[in-house]
Design an enzyme around this catalytic site. Structure first.
Site, PDB file in Angstrom:
ATOM      1  N   GLY A 250      13.418  49.490  32.201  1.00 27.55           N
ATOM      2  CA  GLY A 250      13.767  50.456  31.077  1.00 27.55           C
ATOM      3  C   GLY A 250      12.620  50.272  30.044  1.00 27.55           C
ATOM      4  O   GLY A 250      12.080  51.187  29.312  1.00 27.55           O
ATOM      5  N   ASP A 251      12.592  49.035  29.876  1.00 24.53           N
ATOM      6  CA  ASP A 251      11.488  48.602  28.829  1.00 24.53           C
ATOM      7  C   ASP A 251      10.102  49.024  29.030  1.00 24.53           C
ATOM      8  O   ASP A 251       9.311  49.346  28.085  1.00 24.53           O
ATOM      9  CB  ASP A 251      11.357  47.122  28.423  1.00 24.53           C
ATOM     10  CG  ASP A 251      12.856  46.529  28.269  1.00 24.53           C
ATOM     11  OD1 ASP A 251      13.830  47.152  27.620  1.00 24.53           O
ATOM     12  OD2 ASP A 251      13.333  45.376  28.866  1.00 24.53           O
TER      13      ASP A 251
END
Length: 308
Positions: A250-251
């Site tokens: 997600g990052d």
């Protein structure tokens, strides 16, 4: 200038146990330690994609010294503040038949530490980007991200927030440039079950109505959805590959999205780059490299629906 902020960074101890048994002595088949924390992951991926950036946050104790050394080795331009009480946390990521995480608490951060951080952020000016990611230590208020945005109000700083629950909901009134909840986080925030793409779009628009300029929703194996500032909806199926490590995916999506946006402010390009960067990290033992992202983008042309 591009900056990331990680208020509760970590050393991530990632272990693989082929058949983990609760209550028994288990032995690892593989283990390694990586610098952790959502903002730190964003910094590393931005660096990998060719975007130098400045990483801010807090460190403490002997684990903080180890993390600082690892960031230097990774080429991250780290400018962390040191706090006196506690240690930078260690997070354990256990890979077996299922993935299990045990996350540490982190050091105690006081009001004087926050004031030092705000003074450091005073260096941000018109056109700079600040990416605020992850959870905060329990000693800090859930309004902290909103307070940071209020402190920077009127300076023309583009602010991205990747957080959960009240930390995220509290910043919406300050109009963050981008937020990136995942499907499960939206379900938790609104106490609903999202069963269809239409459901996800509906709640992404609700978050936009509450103040977010762009809303990027990650849906794991089901792909991703973006509602951009022009109210256009972009959808992508998930690229194909073998999942090796979901930590940091997600990052990586946030870093990829912003790197795509920095090129020419085109949301189709930003969305595609974000999705492929997140997937490239998921398909790798480490965080995505530029070569991995470019290869996946070429192989995934038919998965994307342009904004409409």
């Amino acid at each position: 200038m591009i900056c990331t902020l990680t208020l509760n960074p970590s050393l991530d101890y990632i272990v693989t146990v082929n058949d983990f048994i609760v209550g028994a002595t288990n032995r690892t088949s593989d283990d390694f330690i990586l610098p952790g924390g959502k903002g730190i992951n964003v910094s590393i991926v931005l660096q990998n994609l060719g975007y130098p950036n400045q990483a801010y946050g807090f460190l403490a104790g002997f684990t903080g010294k180890a993390l600082e050394s690892m960031l230097e080795e990774a080429g991250v331009n780290a400018d962390f503040l040191w706090v006196k009480e506690g240690d930078t946390r260690i997070n354990v990521k256990l890979r077996s038949k299922e993935e299990t995480e045990i996350n540490g608490r982190g050091p105690k951060i006081k009001e004087e530490d926050i004031q030092k951080l705000l003074a450091k952020l005073d260096g941000l000016t018109q056109g700079d980007t600040l990416i605020i990611s992850g959870a905060i230590p329990s000693s800090l208020p859930q309004t902290l991200y909103r307070d940071i945005m209020e402190h920077l109000k009127g300076r023309g700083v583009r602010i991205v927030v990747d957080a959960t629950r009240d930390l995220l909901l509290n910043v919406l009134e300050k109009h963050p440039f981008l937020i990136k909840p995942n499907q499960a986080e939206i379900e938790e925030m609104f106490n609903v079950k999202l069963n269809t793409i239409e459901d996800i779009e509906k709640y992404a628009r609700i978050l936009q109505d509450k103040g977010a300029i762009n809303v990027l929703v990650s849906m794991g194996k089901d792909g991703a959805l973006l509602v951009d500032e022009h109210h256009k909806v972009h959808f992508a199926k998930a690229p194909k590959g073998i999942l090796k490590n979901s930590v940091g995916a997600g990052d990586s999506m946030v870093a990829g999205f912003m790197s795509g946006y920095f090129k020419n402010q085109n949301y189709d390009e930003a969305f595609k780059t974000g999705v492929c960067t997140g997937s490239a990290s998921a398909f790798s033992d480490l965080l995505a490299t530029k070569e991995e992202v470019e290869a996946l983008m070429k192989a995934s042309e038919d998965l994307f629906t342009p904004g409409h």
